[in-house]
Design a protein around this motif. Structure first.
Motif, PDB file in Angstrom:
ATOM      1  N   SER A  81       0.860  -1.171   0.000  1.00 35.30           N
ATOM      2  CA  SER A  81       0.000   0.000   0.000  1.00 35.30           C
ATOM      3  C   SER A  81       0.899   1.225   0.000  1.00 35.30           C
ATOM      4  O   SER A  81       2.108   1.130   0.275  1.00 35.30           O
ATOM      5  N   THR A  82       0.323   2.383  -0.313  1.00 36.28           N
ATOM      6  CA  THR A  82       1.086   3.625  -0.228  1.00 36.28           C
ATOM      7  C   THR A  82       1.575   3.827   1.198  1.00 36.28           C
ATOM      8  O   THR A  82       2.701   4.289   1.422  1.00 36.28           O
ATOM      9  N   THR A  83       0.732   3.469   2.165  1.00 41.68           N
ATOM     10  CA  THR A  83       1.109   3.596   3.572  1.00 41.68           C
ATOM     11  C   THR A  83       2.354   2.762   3.871  1.00 41.68           C
ATOM     12  O   THR A  83       3.272   3.216   4.560  1.00 41.68           O
ATOM     13  N   ASP A  84       2.410   1.545   3.327  1.00 39.82           N
ATOM     14  CA  ASP A  84       3.582   0.681   3.521  1.00 39.82           C
ATOM     15  C   ASP A  84       4.838   1.335   2.960  1.00 39.82           C
ATOM     16  O   ASP A  84       5.903   1.323   3.597  1.00 39.82           O
ATOM     17  N   LEU A  85       4.715   1.902   1.761  1.00 36.66           N
ATOM     18  CA  LEU A  85       5.879   2.493   1.106  1.00 36.66           C
ATOM     19  C   LEU A  85       6.384   3.715   1.858  1.00 36.66           C
ATOM     20  O   LEU A  85       7.597   3.908   2.023  1.00 36.66           O
ATOM     21  N   VAL A  86       5.452   4.553   2.322  1.00 40.43           N
ATOM     22  CA  VAL A  86       5.854   5.728   3.107  1.00 40.43           C
ATOM     23  C   VAL A  86       6.540   5.273   4.391  1.00 40.43           C
ATOM     24  O   VAL A  86       7.554   5.840   4.814  1.00 40.43           O
ATOM     25  N   ASP A  87       6.017   4.211   5.003  1.00 40.61           N
ATOM     26  CA  ASP A  87       6.617   3.683   6.228  1.00 40.61           C
ATOM     27  C   ASP A  87       8.042   3.212   5.963  1.00 40.61           C
ATOM     28  O   ASP A  87       8.939   3.427   6.790  1.00 40.61           O
ATOM     29  N   ARG A  88       8.280   2.567   4.826  1.00 33.85           N
ATOM     30  CA  ARG A  88       9.633   2.136   4.481  1.00 33.85           C
ATOM     31  C   ARG A  88      10.569   3.325   4.342  1.00 33.85           C
ATOM     32  O   ARG A  88      11.729   3.280   4.752  1.00 33.85           O
ATOM     33  N   MET A  89      10.064   4.410   3.742  1.00 36.06           N
ATOM     34  CA  MET A  89      10.881   5.607   3.556  1.00 36.06           C
ATOM     35  C   MET A  89      11.250   6.268   4.879  1.00 36.06           C
ATOM     36  O   MET A  89      12.324   6.856   5.022  1.00 36.06           O
ATOM     37  N   LEU A  90      10.326   6.201   5.836  1.00 32.49           N
ATOM     38  CA  LEU A  90      10.549   6.840   7.123  1.00 32.49           C
ATOM     39  C   LEU A  90      11.374   5.966   8.066  1.00 32.49           C
ATOM     40  O   LEU A  90      11.680   6.367   9.181  1.00 32.49           O
ATOM     41  N   SER A  91      11.742   4.781   7.605  1.00 38.33           N
ATOM     42  CA  SER A  91      12.561   3.884   8.416  1.00 38.33           C
ATOM     43  C   SER A  91      13.857   3.595   7.681  1.00 38.33           C
ATOM     44  O   SER A  91      14.109   4.128   6.603  1.00 38.33           O
ATOM     45  N   SER A  92      14.680   2.748   8.271  1.00 39.43           N
ATOM     46  CA  SER A  92      15.937   2.363   7.606  1.00 39.43           C
ATOM     47  C   SER A  92      15.966   0.856   7.366  1.00 39.43           C
ATOM     48  O   SER A  92      17.026   0.275   7.139  1.00 39.43           O
ATOM     49  N   ARG A  93      14.793   0.223   7.384  1.00 38.58           N
ATOM     50  CA  ARG A  93      14.731  -1.230   7.257  1.00 38.58           C
ATOM     51  C   ARG A  93      15.026  -1.690   5.821  1.00 38.58           C
ATOM     52  O   ARG A  93      14.684  -1.012   4.857  1.00 38.58           O
TER      53      ARG A  93
END
Length: 400
Positions: free
Chosen positions: A141-153
């Motif tokens: 989801s877009t939410t998943d992608l934004v979450d990836r960007m805001l993390s370093s995982r």
């Protein structure tokens, strides 16, 4: 831009067509989940109209967008299963808008989407019997992608395909993965075969999904090759591929995209790149109407052994590259990876184009620049998700 401003070519007198369907959404980072919904909707219809919400309506109902309306329209129109895009579609689906375009039914995934007030955006059309449910694409989801960007995982990355893991690798042997490759490789009707999907491992290329006969014939005669990471598959990639497609059309050629694996992209970009893993990027590229075949695991350097490994399946007549600079490991200068194809006289640089200054880094920078807003968006999405699950449970109980 409002719907009334863009609805000048259609009228309320347009007769409803049983074979013309509607799907709508934000389509921020038009990822393979969006494409999956569009594909399933197109499979049900002869024509599919895709409504795209404005930046302003998305902000009110969901939060700030990453991609502006024009950029999102570019992505939607590049999806091969979209018949017509409708920018400015209302966030809460309006049957009068559907009527004005002659669309009888609305298609949406098997989840509930709510507006700013917590109401089901599709309740009106559901009550009218004009709502069709398709399966929502899992794990994206877009939410998943934004979450990836805001993390370093980097836990979303997929290991490279090697001779030792070839017989067990998830991209090649998992039934769900193979099904989705075949689905996204279909033609504009979302039913018939079209694109070929190939896998490159140690200068050996094998077929994962057979292309349509007409595509296979052109591949053998005249294929134009481009390569890259295609992370976040944004408007810069799309505009470049559109130009490549036009170039190929003039030579009666087909377009083949070589897709680097996650380790290769990470060696160039560093940090937690790519934001989308190899499987997700492959599906994004496959859904694009400017692409005819994909080679998964293509090497960073299209050298003689690699080009020769393609020869049983395709004849590479040109290798094209966009106006973006070539970089090496962790962004340093590198030996030109296109030396061999330049020596063969088959290399060509194409561009510039209107989005050639955009990169995946700059897209991520947009998110980081407004980090607090996007983190608040993520928090609100979590709250909305609880409400949407409650509504979904009520709807299922009522249906029984």
């Amino acid at each position: 831009m409002t719907h009334s401003e863009i609805n000048s070519t259609e009228t309320t007198s347009t007769p409803l067509r049983e074979d013309r369907y509607w799907v709508d959404g934000c389509f921020d980072f038009t990822h393979h989940g969006h494409a999956g919904a569009i594909r399933q909707a197109r499979k049900l219809a002869n024509e599919l109209y895709v409504g795209i919400h404005t930046d302003e309506e998305i902000y009110v109902n969901k939060g700030p967008v990453v991609m502006k309306l024009e950029e999102r329209v570019t992505a939607v129109e590049a999806c091969k299963w979209c018949t017509k895009s409708v920018p400015g579609a209302p966030y809460v689906t309006d049957p009068e808008v559907l009527d004005s375009y002659g669309c009888k039914y609305v298609v949406h995934g098997d989840d509930i989407t709510t507006d700013a007030d917590g109401n089901d955006c599709y309740q009106v059309v559901k009550d009218m019997g004009r709502f069709v449910v398709v399966k929502r694409t899992p794990n994206i989801s877009t939410t998943d992608l934004v979450d990836r960007m805001l993390s370093s995982r980097t836990t979303h990355h997929i290991e490279s395909i090697t001779p030792s893991n070839y017989s067990s690798h998830v991209l090649i042997n998992d039934e769900d993965s193979l099904t989705r490759f075949k689905d996204y490789a279909t033609a504009v009707d979302a039913k018939a075969p079209w694109s070929g999907v190939y896998v490159s491992v140690d200068d050996k290329t094998s077929v994962l999904v057979e292309p349509a006969a007409g595509v296979a014939d052109k591949l053998k005669k005249n294929a134009f090759y481009v390569d890259g990471g295609f992370d976040l598959f944004f408007m810069g990639h799309i505009e470049f591929l559109r130009l490549v497609h036009e170039e190929a059309q003039r030579s009666n050629a087909v377009v083949v995209v070589g897709l680097h694996d996650d380790a290769t992209v990470n060696s160039v970009k560093g940090e937690n790149y790519p934001i989308m893993n190899q499987f997700e990027r492959a599906l994004c590229v496959l859904q694009c109407k400017y692409v005819d075949s994909v080679v998964i695991g293509a090497p960073f350097t299209p050298d003689e052994p690699f080009i020769n490994s393609l020869s049983p399946h395709m004849t590479i007549k040109q290798v094209l590259h966009g106006p973006t600079p070539i970089v090496g490991e962790k962004g340093t200068k590198t030996v030109d990876p296109y030396v061999y194809v330049k020596e063969q006289g088959i290399y060509k640089q194409i561009g510039p184009h209107k989005y050639d200054d955009v990169s995946s880094n700059k897209i991520v920078d947009r998110v980081l620049e407004y980090r607090e807003q996007y983190e608040e968006r993520q928090r609100k999405k979590g709250v909305k998700a609880v409400n949407e699950r409650d509504l979904e449970a009520i709807e299922k109980a009522t249906a029984k």
